[in-house]
Design a protein around this motif. Structure first.
Motif, PDB file in Angstrom:
ATOM      1  N   GLU A   1       0.859  -1.182   0.000  1.00 38.20           N
ATOM      2  CA  GLU A   1       0.000   0.000   0.000  1.00 38.20           C
ATOM      3  C   GLU A   1       0.896   1.233   0.000  1.00 38.20           C
ATOM      4  O   GLU A   1       1.732   1.411   0.878  1.00 38.20           O
ATOM      5  CB  GLU A   1      -0.900   0.001   1.242  1.00 38.20           C
ATOM      6  N   GLY A   2       0.737   2.075  -1.041  1.00 40.55           N
ATOM      7  CA  GLY A   2       1.528   3.286  -1.131  1.00 40.55           C
ATOM      8  C   GLY A   2       2.866   3.115  -1.796  1.00 40.55           C
ATOM      9  O   GLY A   2       3.683   4.031  -1.807  1.00 40.55           O
ATOM     10  N   ALA A   3       3.140   1.924  -2.375  1.00 37.17           N
ATOM     11  CA  ALA A   3       4.425   1.664  -3.038  1.00 37.17           C
ATOM     12  C   ALA A   3       4.259   0.476  -3.969  1.00 37.17           C
ATOM     13  O   ALA A   3       3.292  -0.292  -3.876  1.00 37.17           O
ATOM     14  CB  ALA A   3       5.520   1.393  -2.023  1.00 37.17           C
ATOM     15  N   VAL A   4       5.218   0.315  -4.868  1.00 36.18           N
ATOM     16  CA  VAL A   4       5.250  -0.827  -5.785  1.00 36.18           C
ATOM     17  C   VAL A   4       6.593  -1.527  -5.611  1.00 36.18           C
ATOM     18  O   VAL A   4       7.653  -0.881  -5.651  1.00 36.18           O
ATOM     19  CB  VAL A   4       5.089  -0.379  -7.255  1.00 36.18           C
ATOM     20  N   LEU A   5       6.556  -2.837  -5.387  1.00 41.31           N
ATOM     21  CA  LEU A   5       7.800  -3.609  -5.288  1.00 41.31           C
ATOM     22  C   LEU A   5       8.330  -3.858  -6.689  1.00 41.31           C
ATOM     23  O   LEU A   5       7.698  -4.523  -7.506  1.00 41.31           O
ATOM     24  CB  LEU A   5       7.552  -4.940  -4.576  1.00 41.31           C
TER      25      LEU A   5
ATOM     26  N   PRO B   1       7.785   4.771  -5.320  1.00 44.21           N
ATOM     27  CA  PRO B   1       6.593   5.444  -4.801  1.00 44.21           C
ATOM     28  C   PRO B   1       5.525   5.540  -5.894  1.00 44.21           C
ATOM     29  O   PRO B   1       5.786   5.235  -7.068  1.00 44.21           O
ATOM     30  CB  PRO B   1       7.124   6.819  -4.419  1.00 44.21           C
ATOM     31  N   PRO B   2       4.331   5.959  -5.552  1.00 51.06           N
ATOM     32  CA  PRO B   2       3.307   6.192  -6.581  1.00 51.06           C
ATOM     33  C   PRO B   2       3.806   7.212  -7.611  1.00 51.06           C
ATOM     34  O   PRO B   2       4.549   8.143  -7.281  1.00 51.06           O
ATOM     35  CB  PRO B   2       2.127   6.741  -5.770  1.00 51.06           C
ATOM     36  N   GLU B   3       3.405   7.017  -8.828  1.00 50.98           N
ATOM     37  CA  GLU B   3       3.852   7.902  -9.903  1.00 50.98           C
ATOM     38  C   GLU B   3       3.477   9.347  -9.591  1.00 50.98           C
ATOM     39  O   GLU B   3       2.353   9.658  -9.189  1.00 50.98           O
ATOM     40  CB  GLU B   3       3.213   7.466 -11.224  1.00 50.98           C
TER      41      GLU B   3
END
Length: 634
Positions: free
Chosen positions: A52-56, A68-70
């Motif tokens: 939640e709030g990030a992409v691995l 982080p989110p774009e």
């Protein structure tokens, strides 16, 4: 102060191993955008993780890289928060959180991020508990490990110093000089226990050679006029001098409890010939000065083997002139193209290894203290670092991610079907045996992933040719060839208990260390192997000492308070008819940071030392606790 700081907390979640919540603080003067964050944590996310709030973006073993989110921008003084769930294991200790972290900025620069120990939302913070009782002694003598027997009358006044009696031979005076130098390194602020010349109110030491005394043993006979130190070899003489230094050390530091003897005798001999301590320098690099200090501590505790774990997945730490890439590439740690590290390291790229001159220096230092240095080149598994440094070791026909180790490294195993593997190892062994004169060379042999070679056409062909049923038998085929290579270089094979898999190797001239659990030692002894007992449940000093979330350390084997380490009896696990197979016991230190070293290693290392030297019926936990407080740490 770093411009960025990462804090993490863990909280329980019903039906899972909990949630990791992260906050990245921007302490710089500039807005932060277009970045990625890399962090290392043994609490890995799974393939089915929820973020939640990030992409691995990527995970390699304990290494995680998230974005982080774009379009996110973190203004100066602001923070970015994200969380992950579905972990492979829940973080049980403060050291189970974030080991290190770094940012890759929009312009490609990589900058460090400061981190702190993990905060458990349900934990109560506070001072770490003391696991040693105050202790008490019946006989007022500070000796550790405790001797085989003693009968002595104490004196209220300790001698000023001990010195060689008139007419002492040069080798005895030299032995006193070495013991004196050791004491001065360990206790530089203390008054010295020895002098090389007569001292008023001192007491002379008269040396006697007695062939009836066993190797490494000694007898000490005290009178008001002199001390007689009888032994049959240099090791016994040295340990006798250590005993005298310990007696005087205690009498000076705690005169209300400990005294120096005026009459009586001590008969002392080691319980086991192998009294070892292992140190992993691949995951956690230690400077030469720290290693020499540790060897001094081993000598003070009458340990006689320093097992030096020089290579692993994370780094190759020994200079090999035939393959400079091993240290130019394989000894680097950090972000970017170098091998990702797993434990206790900076986010910045750095290199740490021991030159061959360093190795010679350490071997000479240990030899002067009657300690043998056992080098370990960990093969065929745990080889990510050499495979990264020397691509010619890789079977190009094997899929890049066809198997994973228990630490979650991909294809980290040397290929036994590639002839260059043996050419490489032959040149490595040539240089290692030239540096280390000890009769054994440790080749690892542990944690080879099951089925790791089945995706290699070359290995499948070799298995068919040699009629090998599975990869365990292929590992045994590999190990037998390695044992022959060592024999050609006048070395015996030492390894972890995994060497026995698939049929193992010739038992003659082989020494295996039982680490997974005590029962493995029994199985190895029944199978005809000589063994060293080093079970993780008692003698792995990187294990946490208690269940408390604030305790540093790991806990995959168990929690091991000092009293448990002290009480453990390796011999007690074995049937009587197999006990002759035990060569000794060994403590193991894996990836312990310098910050947590003393908390984790002491007093458990002296506890192992007493188990290695002192007969079971002569051990006493309360006496040990009273004495070990005065013993040196790193």
């Amino acid at each position: 102060m770093a411009d960025y700081r990462l804090e993490a907390s863990w909280s329980p979640v019903e039906g899972s191993l909990g949630r990791f919540s992260f906050t990245l603080f921007n302490l710089s003067d500039d807005p932060l955008s277009g970045f990625t964050l890399a962090y290392k944590s043994p609490a890995r996310v799974t393939g089915e993780h929820a973020a939640e709030g990030a992409v691995l973006k990527r995970r390699v073993a304990d290494f995680h890289e998230v974005s982080p989110p774009e379009g996110l921008t973190v203004k100066p003084g602001d923070s970015w928060q994200f969380s992950v769930e579905e972990l492979t294991n829940g973080p049980e200790h403060v050291t189970s959180g974030i080991k290190s972290a770094c940012l890759t900025l929009a312009d490609g620069r990589q900058v460090p991020v400061s981190v702190v120990d993990l905060v458990h939302d349900v934990a109560k913070r506070g001072a770490l508990p003391e696991f040693l009782p105050k202790g008490q002694v019946v006989e007022p003598f500070s000796l550790l490990p405790w001797p085989l027997s003693l009968a002595m009358r104490p004196d209220n006044v300790a001698p000023v110093a001990l010195y060689p009696a008139a007419g002492s031979r040069p080798e005895n005076i030299e032995a006193i000089a070495k013991a004196l130098a050791l004491y001065q390194r360990l206790f530089p602020a203390d008054d010295v226990p020895f002098s090389l010349q007569p001292v008023e109110n001192g007491r002379p030491i008269r040396f006697k050679a007695e062939s009836s005394i066993m190797p490494a043993a000694c007898e000490l006979r005290f009178t008001a006029r002199e001390i007689i130190l009888a032994s049959d070899d240099a090791a016994g003489r040295f340990y006798g001098l250590i005993t005298l230094a310990q007696l005087l050390h205690g009498a000076r530091h705690d005169a209300e409890t400990f005294q120096f003897p005026v009459f009586g005798n001590i008969a002392d001999q080691p319980r086991y010939e192998w009294r070892g301590c292992h140190l992993d320098v691949s995951r956690q690099f230690y400077p030469v000065s720290d290693i020499e200090r540790l060897i001094d501590i081993l000598a003070w505790n009458k340990l006689n083997i320093f097992h030096w774990h020089l290579t692993d997945d994370e780094a190759w730490r020994l200079e090999i002139k035939a393959y400079p890439e091993l240290t130019e590439i394989g000894a680097k740690r950090g972000p970017g193209g170098v091998p990702v590290s797993q434990l206790h390291d900076d986010a910045e790229t750095r290199s740490g290894y021991y030159t061959q001159d360093d190795a010679r220096r350490i071997v000479a230092h240990a030899d002067a203290l009657h300690i043998d240095v056992l080098p370990e080149i960990d093969i065929p598994g745990h080889s990510a670092a050499p495979l990264f440094a020397l691509p010619q070791l890789i079977d190009e026909q094997q899929a890049p991610d066809s198997c994973r180790s228990v630490q979650d490294y991909s294809n980290n195993t040397l290929n036994p079907a590639i002839e260059f593997t043996y050419e490489f190892l032959g040149k490595v062994f040539d240089e290692v045996v030239a540096l280390f004169p000890f009769e054994y060379l440790h080749i690892g042999g542990d944690e080879v992933p099951h089925g790791c070679w089945l995706a290699s056409p070359a290995c499948k062909s070799l298995m068919e040719k040699e009629k090998l049923a599975d990869t365990a038998e292929l590992q045994s085929h590999f190990m037998r060839r390695i044992k022959t290579m060592l024999a050609e270089r006048s070395r015996k094979l030492a390894g972890w208990n995994g060497v026995s898999h698939g049929g193992g190797v010739d038992r003659d001239g082989t020494l295996l260390m039982a680490w997974e659990k005590p029962e493995v030692g029994i199985e190895l002894a029944r199978d005809g192997y000589d063994i060293v007992m080093a079970p993780g449940q008692a003698y792995y000093l990187d294990m946490a000492q208690a269940e408390g979330e604030n305790e540093p350390g790991a806990s995959w084997a168990c929690f091991t308070p000092p009293e448990k380490t002290y009480a453990y009896e390796a011999e007690g696990e074995l049937p009587e008819e197999l006990r002759e197979r035990i060569r000794g016991i060994q403590a193991c230190i894996w990836g312990v940071s310098r910050a947590n070293f003393n908390r984790l290693v002491f007093p458990r290392l002296p506890a192992v030392a007493e188990a290695a030297w002192t007969p079971c019926l002569r051990k006493d936990w309360q006496r040990f606790a009273a004495i070990v407080r005065m013993w040196p740490k790193l």
